[in-house]
Design an enzyme around this catalytic site. Structure first.
Site, mmCIF file in Angstrom:
data_model
loop_
_atom_site.group_PDB
_atom_site.id
_atom_site.type_symbol
_atom_site.label_atom_id
_atom_site.label_comp_id
_atom_site.label_asym_id
_atom_site.label_seq_id
_atom_site.Cartn_x
_atom_site.Cartn_y
_atom_site.Cartn_z
ATOM 1 N N SER A 68 0.780 -1.080 -0.013
ATOM 2 C CA SER A 68 0.118 -0.495 0.797
ATOM 3 C C SER A 68 0.815 1.480 -0.018
ATOM 4 O O SER A 68 0.327 2.115 0.201
ATOM 5 C CB SER A 68 -1.248 0.140 1.145
ATOM 6 N N LYS A 71 0.098 3.559 -2.807
ATOM 7 C CA LYS A 71 -1.214 3.756 -2.793
ATOM 8 C C LYS A 71 -0.398 5.562 -3.384
ATOM 9 O O LYS A 71 -1.102 6.787 -3.972
ATOM 10 C CB LYS A 71 -2.008 3.808 -1.843
ATOM 11 N N TYR A 195 -4.695 -3.047 -9.783
ATOM 12 C CA TYR A 195 -4.365 -2.657 -8.173
ATOM 13 C C TYR A 195 -3.863 -3.633 -7.377
ATOM 14 O O TYR A 195 -2.491 -3.496 -6.878
ATOM 15 C CB TYR A 195 -5.757 -2.360 -7.486
ATOM 16 N N TYR A 243 -4.259 3.871 7.668
ATOM 17 C CA TYR A 243 -5.475 3.831 8.539
ATOM 18 C C TYR A 243 -6.016 3.925 9.801
ATOM 19 O O TYR A 243 -5.530 5.029 10.586
ATOM 20 C CB TYR A 243 -5.625 2.093 8.502
ATOM 21 N N VAL A 261 1.350 -3.619 3.517
ATOM 22 C CA VAL A 261 1.475 -4.553 4.774
ATOM 23 C C VAL A 261 2.689 -5.461 4.226
ATOM 24 O O VAL A 261 2.781 -6.887 5.253
ATOM 25 C CB VAL A 261 0.113 -5.831 4.553
#
Length: 314
Positions: A68, A71, A195, A243, A261
């Site tokens: 991630s 992103k 993705y 998050y 992760v």
């Protein structure tokens, strides 16, 4: 400190030594089979500063899946493509929920809270994919990341991508839910294929630190996005980059950061440096356990923080 040894290098060595000596290393992301095989005993930290030599300690030349953290780069591409129109489809608020939660997506009728939770990142990927094939989109993303890092030796790990495609049922559910609310322009299979490959980009800790330099905002850093966009991406990293652990990271570290992760964390010290840490074991938030602890130690030792830093920083 050894005579003549750079103070920042000494800090990195101390941070790495403390990390390697910590027995509780967290738990690897075993729900992705390829990531479940990663040795949790590894740790790396690297600091890149504009116009200066990148410093590192630990396993800083071992490639890992950035997951991630990617992103951040996709968000930069999406904003470059559609600008502020992106915010009609995805919000800019912390979620307070796990990265793959469907709760708020259902309550808020298919508009994800921010571009860093999975649902928001799927929308961002869909935005970048518009008018292009997945191969073209991934090619553009890789060129951006390579330009940011100043290194063409950055690639996608196909085994990791296929592992995520096979096991990414919740992400498929999120994509179909977005589609049901009219917030997905492309077919879910195309968006998620793109993705998952985006998340499977592999980098070393030194490459990741170098790739973050475009967000530092210094004149000597790569000029890939506008100063206004740098400020806004950093703001989102601070409030949403970890998050439901974003507030905890801001409290402990005091710097904008984005986790993955795979155990990587990219942290920006505005105007000064880009810092990358990597340790595969995760905490309860799904962020690197030792990486978070190392960044707290690093911030305490350097005094680097957006909330004010002490004198005498390296």
């Amino acid at each position: 400190m050894a005579q003549g040894k750079d103070s920042l290098q000494q800090i990195l060595d101390d941070v790495a030594s403390a990390a390697f000596a910590t027995p509780d290393r967290g738990r690897v992301a075993d729900y992705i089979p390829e990531l479940a095989r990663v040795n949790p005993d590894q740790f790396a930290v690297a600091v890149a500063r504009p116009g200066k030599k990148t410093m590192f300690a630990g396993d800083a030349h071992t490639p890992f899946s950035i997951q991630s953290v990617s992103k951040v780069f996709t968000l930069a591409l999406a904003l470059g493509k559609v600008g502020d129109r992106l915010w009609a489809r995805v919000g800019r608020e912390p979620s307070g929920q796990a990265f793959d939660s469907m709760i708020l997506l259902e309550q808020e009728k298919g508009r994800p809270r921010n571009p860093f939770i999975n649902a928001g990142a799927i929308v961002t990927t869909d935005t970048v994919l518009a008018g292009s094939s997945p191969r073209e989109t991934l090619g553009s993303l890789l060129r951006f990341v390579r330009a940011a890092a100043g290194d063409d030796n950055i690639h996608i790990n196909e085994s990791v991508a296929q592992s995520e495609i096979t096991t990414g049922h919740r992400n498929f559910a999120l994509a179909h839910f977005l589609l049901s609310h009219g917030n997905l322009a492309n077919a879910p299979d195309l968006v998620l294929g793109t993705y998952f490959h985006q998340c499977a980009i592999e980098m070393t800790c030194t490459q990741l630190a170098n790739a973050g330099l475009f967000l530092v905002g210094d004149k000597a850093a790569p000029r890939l996005v506008s100063p206004d966009r740098i400020r806004r991406i950093n703001a989102l990293m601070m409030t949403c980059g970890h998050y439901d652990g974003s507030g905890d990271y801001a409290y402990r570290v005091g710097l904008p950061g984005k986790s993955g992760v795979g155990g990587g964390i990219l942290t920006i010290v505005p105007g000064i440096a880009s810092v990358a840490v990597w340790s595969p074991g995760l905490n309860n938030y799904g962020n690197s356990k030792l990486g978070t602890e190392a960044m707290q130690r690093f911030a305490d030792m350097t005094g680097w923080s957006v909330f004010g830093s002490r004198e005498g920083r390296p």
